[in-house]
Design a protein around this motif. Structure first.
Motif, short mmCIF file in Angstrom:
data_model
loop_
_atom_site.label_atom_id
_atom_site.label_comp_id
_atom_site.label_asym_id
_atom_site.label_seq_id
_atom_site.Cartn_x
_atom_site.Cartn_y
_atom_site.Cartn_z
N MET A 59 -17.11 39.07 -2.24
CA MET A 59 -16.72 38.82 -1.03
C MET A 59 -15.29 39.40 -0.85
O MET A 59 -14.67 39.25 0.14
N ASP A 60 -14.72 39.67 -1.96
CA ASP A 60 -13.09 39.91 -1.70
C ASP A 60 -12.97 41.01 -0.91
O ASP A 60 -13.57 42.03 -0.83
N GLN A 61 -11.95 41.05 -0.32
CA GLN A 61 -11.44 42.19 0.61
C GLN A 61 -10.61 43.20 -0.34
O GLN A 61 -10.45 44.50 0.08
N VAL A 62 -10.22 42.66 -1.44
CA VAL A 62 -9.41 43.65 -2.36
C VAL A 62 -9.89 43.48 -3.80
O VAL A 62 -10.19 42.58 -4.27
N LYS A 63 -10.25 44.78 -4.40
CA LYS A 63 -10.63 44.73 -5.58
C LYS A 63 -9.82 45.95 -6.23
O LYS A 63 -9.40 46.90 -5.60
N GLY A 64 -9.51 45.69 -7.73
CA GLY A 64 -8.68 46.92 -8.37
C GLY A 64 -8.81 46.59 -9.69
O GLY A 64 -9.33 45.59 -10.34
N VAL A 65 -8.31 47.80 -10.45
CA VAL A 65 -8.05 47.67 -11.92
C VAL A 65 -6.95 48.25 -12.25
O VAL A 65 -6.48 49.21 -11.77
N LEU A 66 -6.12 47.21 -12.94
CA LEU A 66 -4.51 47.63 -13.33
C LEU A 66 -4.52 47.81 -14.69
O LEU A 66 -5.11 47.06 -15.71
N THR A 67 -3.84 48.81 -15.06
CA THR A 67 -3.51 49.06 -16.55
C THR A 67 -2.14 48.72 -16.87
O THR A 67 -1.32 49.21 -16.44
N LEU A 68 -1.82 47.71 -17.87
CA LEU A 68 -0.65 47.18 -18.24
C LEU A 68 -0.35 47.50 -19.73
O LEU A 68 -1.40 47.63 -20.49
N GLN A 69 0.92 48.12 -19.68
CA GLN A 69 1.31 48.71 -21.15
C GLN A 69 2.69 48.26 -21.38
O GLN A 69 3.63 48.68 -20.73
N VAL A 232 2.30 40.75 10.54
CA VAL A 232 1.31 40.76 9.52
C VAL A 232 0.17 40.21 10.11
O VAL A 232 0.04 39.13 10.63
N SER A 233 -1.00 40.92 9.85
CA SER A 233 -2.16 40.35 10.37
C SER A 233 -3.15 39.89 9.46
O SER A 233 -3.93 38.67 9.74
N HIS A 234 -3.18 40.35 8.21
CA HIS A 234 -4.06 39.85 6.98
C HIS A 234 -3.32 39.86 5.91
O HIS A 234 -2.53 41.04 5.55
N VAL A 235 -3.44 38.78 4.93
CA VAL A 235 -2.81 38.95 3.67
C VAL A 235 -3.97 38.62 2.60
O VAL A 235 -4.76 37.76 2.91
N HIS A 236 -3.99 39.61 1.51
CA HIS A 236 -5.08 39.16 0.51
C HIS A 236 -4.44 39.23 -0.70
O HIS A 236 -3.30 40.28 -1.04
N LYS A 237 -4.74 38.26 -1.73
CA LYS A 237 -4.04 38.17 -2.90
C LYS A 237 -5.01 38.06 -3.99
O LYS A 237 -5.91 37.03 -4.15
N VAL A 238 -5.02 38.98 -5.29
CA VAL A 238 -5.84 38.59 -6.20
C VAL A 238 -4.93 38.77 -7.52
O VAL A 238 -3.82 39.21 -7.51
N GLU A 239 -5.72 38.18 -8.53
CA GLU A 239 -4.70 37.75 -9.61
C GLU A 239 -5.62 37.91 -10.88
O GLU A 239 -6.71 37.67 -10.85
N CYS A 240 -4.96 37.91 -12.11
CA CYS A 240 -5.82 37.69 -13.15
C CYS A 240 -4.67 37.39 -14.56
O CYS A 240 -3.64 37.54 -14.43
N VAL A 241 -5.33 36.59 -15.46
CA VAL A 241 -4.64 35.98 -16.33
C VAL A 241 -4.33 37.01 -17.56
O VAL A 241 -5.24 37.80 -17.84
N VAL A 242 -2.82 37.31 -17.97
CA VAL A 242 -2.66 37.98 -19.10
C VAL A 242 -2.38 37.19 -20.47
O VAL A 242 -1.44 36.56 -20.42
N PRO A 243 -3.32 37.40 -21.26
CA PRO A 243 -2.99 36.32 -22.38
C PRO A 243 -1.99 36.22 -23.02
O PRO A 243 -1.39 35.15 -23.56
N TRP A 244 -1.28 37.29 -23.45
CA TRP A 244 -0.15 37.33 -24.05
C TRP A 244 1.10 36.59 -23.54
O TRP A 244 1.83 36.30 -24.04
N LEU A 245 0.86 36.78 -21.99
CA LEU A 245 2.06 36.15 -21.38
C LEU A 245 1.86 34.44 -21.35
O LEU A 245 2.96 33.94 -21.44
N ASN A 246 0.79 34.29 -21.50
CA ASN A 246 0.49 32.77 -21.84
C ASN A 246 0.88 32.30 -23.10
O ASN A 246 1.38 31.22 -23.20
N ASP A 247 0.75 33.07 -24.02
CA ASP A 247 1.40 32.75 -25.21
C ASP A 247 2.78 32.60 -25.27
O ASP A 247 3.35 31.69 -25.91
#
Length: 278
Positions: A59-69, A232-247
């Motif tokens: 159902m998400d309006q926004v999908k993505g794959v991010l590469t963090l280095q 601004v007509s629409h706002v979409h926010k998606v997120e994911c946990v970065v385990p090492w930031l939690n550490d």
């Protein structure tokens, strides 16, 4: 008797101080290592690449794959469903572009500054007074608090600042003028916010009021950019946990607690430490 007590307490406290400093160094070295984790089988300077999937729901309006280095987003692949037409637009980082997350860079720098403060007082150093220990702990705690705050408090931005940021030049195909994106860290989460806009016609701008600075702008927020007024007509926010930031956030909490516990011990024994029997 008082002289004996004074010497006993000073010896105990001196040993306690260096034991805590060593413990703090070990924890913060581990935190610092999390910011520059090498990839298995590669050289120390080659950082591990991690892929994060955003918006896995159908159902998400926004999908993505991010590469963090390390501190940089090296790749981004984003699908945005346009609200009006349900058309899906696809964008990706240009091959020659990557986006530095200043929050991660700043947090790492503060951790390293805390480590430098601790390493300046090795086991051969003799603290003269409790106040001297407190001064060191205050300086270390300041750096750790700043490091934690950089991860827990994303920077506020105005919508014109976001429109003018380098992010708009990162993508291929180029993003249209009615779409804006922002990446940031919130606690241990990597966040992507997408804003869909519509142009305000001159005859509808009599109630125009430019929005201020914010981490997340709501639908209805207005702004002007390049002599054009938008809403601004629409706002979409998606997120994911970065385990090492939690550490790292856990390491910051433990380290701050150790600093405060040492300060508490100093306050108990300060009358003995500051006493001059001779």
């Amino acid at each position: 008797m008082r002289v004996h007590t004074f010497l006993t307490e000073c010896l105990f406290l001196a040993k306690c101080v260096h034991a805590v400093l060593k413990q703090l160094q070990d924890i913060l070295k581990e935190a610092s290592r999390r910011f520059s984790m090498p990839s298995p089988g590669l050289c120390e300077g080659q950082l591990k690449q991690e892929n994060f999937i955003l918006g896995s729901s159908t159902m998400d309006q926004v999908k993505g794959v991010l590469t963090l280095q390390g501190e940089a987003l090296t790749q981004a692949d984003i699908n945005i469903k346009v609200a009006k037409s349900s058309q899906v637009m696809h964008f990706a980082f240009r091959d020659d572009k990557q986006w530095k997350l200043q929050q991660i860079q700043d947090a790492r720098n503060h951790v390293n500054q805390a480590l430098q403060l601790l390493s300046s007082r090795d086991e051969s150093y003799t603290f003269k007074t409790g106040a001297e220990v407190n001064k060191l702990m205050d300086a270390v705690m300041l750096q750790l608090s700043r490091a934690r705050n950089r991860l827990t408090t994303p920077a506020s931005m105005t919508l014109p600042e976001l429109a003018a940021s380098g992010l708009v030049k990162m993508f291929t195909p180029p993003m249209p003028g009615d779409v804006m994106v922002n990446f940031y860290i919130n606690l241990s989460k990597l966040c992507l916010t997408v804003y869909q806009l519509h142009v305000l016609q001159p005859n509808t701008t009599k109630n125009f009021k430019s929005a201020g600075s914010s981490v997340l702008h709501n639908p209805g927020a207005m702004f002007e950019y390049n002599n054009t007024k938008f809403e601004v007509s629409h706002v979409h926010k998606v997120e994911c946990v970065v385990p090492w930031l939690n550490d790292t956030l856990v390491f910051f909490t433990i380290s701050l607690q150790l600093c405060q516990q040492l300060k508490d011990k100093i306050s108990v024994f300060s009358s003995f430490w500051n006493y001059r029997p001779f």
